[in-house]
Design a protein around this motif. Sequence first.
Motif, PDB file in Angstrom:
ATOM      1  N   LYS A 157       0.870  -1.174   0.000  1.00 39.33           N
ATOM      2  CA  LYS A 157       0.000   0.000   0.000  1.00 39.33           C
ATOM      3  C   LYS A 157       0.908   1.225   0.000  1.00 39.33           C
ATOM      4  O   LYS A 157       2.125   1.105   0.172  1.00 39.33           O
ATOM      5  N   ASP A 158       0.338   2.373  -0.202  1.00 36.81           N
ATOM      6  CA  ASP A 158       1.135   3.596  -0.186  1.00 36.81           C
ATOM      7  C   ASP A 158       1.588   3.921   1.234  1.00 36.81           C
ATOM      8  O   ASP A 158       0.829   3.756   2.197  1.00 36.81           O
ATOM      9  N   PHE A 159       2.817   4.387   1.353  1.00 40.92           N
ATOM     10  CA  PHE A 159       3.340   4.909   2.611  1.00 40.92           C
ATOM     11  C   PHE A 159       3.952   6.272   2.338  1.00 40.92           C
ATOM     12  O   PHE A 159       4.961   6.377   1.639  1.00 40.92           O
ATOM     13  N   LEU A 160       3.312   7.309   2.906  1.00 35.61           N
ATOM     14  CA  LEU A 160       3.656   8.688   2.591  1.00 35.61           C
ATOM     15  C   LEU A 160       3.816   9.498   3.889  1.00 35.61           C
ATOM     16  O   LEU A 160       3.511   9.003   4.984  1.00 35.61           O
ATOM     17  N   PRO A 161       4.302  10.728   3.801  1.00 40.26           N
ATOM     18  CA  PRO A 161       4.663  11.492   5.004  1.00 40.26           C
ATOM     19  C   PRO A 161       3.590  11.610   6.074  1.00 40.26           C
ATOM     20  O   PRO A 161       3.890  11.539   7.272  1.00 40.26           O
ATOM     21  N   ASN A 162       2.346  11.795   5.677  1.00 37.44           N
ATOM     22  CA  ASN A 162       1.311  11.991   6.691  1.00 37.44           C
ATOM     23  C   ASN A 162       1.120  10.758   7.566  1.00 37.44           C
ATOM     24  O   ASN A 162       0.657  10.857   8.706  1.00 37.44           O
ATOM     25  N   GLN A 163       1.522   9.588   7.061  1.00 35.65           N
ATOM     26  CA  GLN A 163       1.398   8.368   7.854  1.00 35.65           C
ATOM     27  C   GLN A 163       2.545   8.219   8.863  1.00 35.65           C
ATOM     28  O   GLN A 163       2.416   7.498   9.843  1.00 35.65           O
ATOM     29  N   LEU A 164       3.646   8.888   8.594  1.00 38.73           N
ATOM     30  CA  LEU A 164       4.810   8.792   9.479  1.00 38.73           C
ATOM     31  C   LEU A 164       4.815   9.880  10.548  1.00 38.73           C
ATOM     32  O   LEU A 164       5.419   9.710  11.601  1.00 38.73           O
ATOM     33  N   GLU A 165       4.138  10.978  10.307  1.00 39.06           N
ATOM     34  CA  GLU A 165       4.229  12.126  11.208  1.00 39.06           C
ATOM     35  C   GLU A 165       3.853  11.785  12.651  1.00 39.06           C
ATOM     36  O   GLU A 165       4.500  12.249  13.598  1.00 39.06           O
ATOM     37  N   ARG A 166       2.835  10.973  12.841  1.00 37.28           N
ATOM     38  CA  ARG A 166       2.420  10.605  14.195  1.00 37.28           C
ATOM     39  C   ARG A 166       3.550   9.856  14.899  1.00 37.28           C
ATOM     40  O   ARG A 166       3.837  10.106  16.080  1.00 37.28           O
ATOM     41  N   GLU A 167       4.190   8.926  14.189  1.00 43.23           N
ATOM     42  CA  GLU A 167       5.279   8.146  14.779  1.00 43.23           C
ATOM     43  C   GLU A 167       6.418   9.065  15.226  1.00 43.23           C
ATOM     44  O   GLU A 167       6.994   8.894  16.310  1.00 43.23           O
ATOM     45  N   LEU A 168       6.741  10.035  14.403  1.00 42.53           N
ATOM     46  CA  LEU A 168       7.842  10.945  14.706  1.00 42.53           C
ATOM     47  C   LEU A 168       7.504  11.820  15.899  1.00 42.53           C
ATOM     48  O   LEU A 168       8.337  12.024  16.791  1.00 42.53           O
ATOM     49  N   TYR A 169       6.307  12.338  15.924  1.00 38.65           N
ATOM     50  CA  TYR A 169       5.895  13.235  17.003  1.00 38.65           C
ATOM     51  C   TYR A 169       5.900  12.515  18.351  1.00 38.65           C
ATOM     52  O   TYR A 169       6.467  12.999  19.332  1.00 38.65           O
ATOM     53  N   VAL A 170       5.274  11.355  18.396  1.00 39.19           N
ATOM     54  CA  VAL A 170       5.160  10.597  19.642  1.00 39.19           C
ATOM     55  C   VAL A 170       6.525  10.169  20.152  1.00 39.19           C
ATOM     56  O   VAL A 170       6.779  10.157  21.371  1.00 39.19           O
ATOM     57  N   ASN A 171       7.424   9.825  19.236  1.00 37.41           N
ATOM     58  CA  ASN A 171       8.731   9.297  19.633  1.00 37.41           C
ATOM     59  C   ASN A 171       9.849  10.334  19.599  1.00 37.41           C
ATOM     60  O   ASN A 171      11.019   9.990  19.727  1.00 37.41           O
ATOM     61  N   GLU A 172       9.466  11.606  19.484  1.00 40.35           N
ATOM     62  CA  GLU A 172      10.410  12.721  19.588  1.00 40.35           C
ATOM     63  C   GLU A 172      11.545  12.624  18.562  1.00 40.35           C
ATOM     64  O   GLU A 172      12.722  12.729  18.890  1.00 40.35           O
ATOM     65  N   VAL A 173      11.147  12.389  17.314  1.00 41.24           N
ATOM     66  CA  VAL A 173      12.097  12.326  16.200  1.00 41.24           C
ATOM     67  C   VAL A 173      11.971  13.620  15.402  1.00 41.24           C
ATOM     68  O   VAL A 173      10.891  13.952  14.913  1.00 41.24           O
ATOM     69  N   SER A 174      13.073  14.359  15.286  1.00 37.41           N
ATOM     70  CA  SER A 174      13.028  15.661  14.633  1.00 37.41           C
ATOM     71  C   SER A 174      13.404  15.635  13.163  1.00 37.41           C
ATOM     72  O   SER A 174      12.970  16.476  12.386  1.00 37.41           O
ATOM     73  N   GLN A 175      14.259  14.693  12.784  1.00 35.78           N
ATOM     74  CA  GLN A 175      14.731  14.622  11.405  1.00 35.78           C
ATOM     75  C   GLN A 175      14.791  13.171  10.945  1.00 35.78           C
ATOM     76  O   GLN A 175      14.967  12.259  11.760  1.00 35.78           O
ATOM     77  N   THR A 176      14.653  12.977   9.631  1.00 34.44           N
ATOM     78  CA  THR A 176      14.804  11.640   9.064  1.00 34.44           C
ATOM     79  C   THR A 176      15.678  11.693   7.817  1.00 34.44           C
ATOM     80  O   THR A 176      15.847  12.745   7.192  1.00 34.44           O
TER      81      THR A 176
END
Length: 290
Positions: A41-60
């Motif tokens: 399936k498609d995996f795009l930025p809006n699907q990753l944003e929650r993971e980054l926010y919750v886990n305190e990830v600032s850059q990828t």
Amino acid sequence: MSAAKYLTSTGISKVDSHQHFWKLSRGHYNWLKPELTVLYKDFLPNQLERELYVNEVSQTILLQAEESEEEIYFMLGIAEVNKFVAGVVGWVDMEASNVLEKLAHFGESKYFKGIRPMLQNIDDVNWILKDELTPIFEFMIKKQLTFDALIKDIHISNINILAQRHPDLSIVINHCAKPDLSKAPTDFWKNSLNNVAACENVYIKLSGLLTEAPQGPVNVDVIQPYFDHVMAVFGSDRIMWGSDWPVIKLNGDYDTWVSLTQSLLKNYSFEDKGKIWAGNAQKFYRLPAY
């Protein structure tokens, strides 16, 4: 929701050194078959944003998922409009007559950091040592481009040779060279890493291990001996953390991998944690401050 710039509960804002996006309608994902249901399936930025926010990830760092130079434009376009994507690592045809021109072209973008040939899929394990590729590595050194090594244990010795040939080339081994976590670390894997770690221009990514483990919940004890060896030979200055999202969904999720990594690092200093979670990736990929 933005993952950029905020104070964290731990004092360490993370850098995810290894993640992917793809859009099935683009095609070219030869490895991505319908039977990989969770990934098909498609995996795009809006699907990753929650993971980054919750886990305190600032850059990828966004890495290639197909053997296509067209994908680089797709990834650079994402980086242009998503602040958390700090760098892009793409695939180029290293045997093309105009490969240096292509690298120079892509290098005009501040987001383009380097290349990743899919060495694990090339039948000739010695392919990367071909003399014809030497000018490419010399060009990459000149332009400060990085080399991501997608390999297994049988390739490590050749990465060692490559690193010795080009001591100024920045190389990072992906996914700890994909060891089989269904059993104890092999002497071959350990000794191969011992040798390549002697090259100071070689880093390694603490990523992709859940998908090399037996299916089901992964206990930290399964990963511990692998991490302990990597830490022993590379030290805290040359290990960088990555999620391998969304591939991690084959046997886990983002939150689980963050939690397991926290357990692996619990007895290390704040300084060591900062390097592995963020500092080493920022240094290796020459990322802007967040």
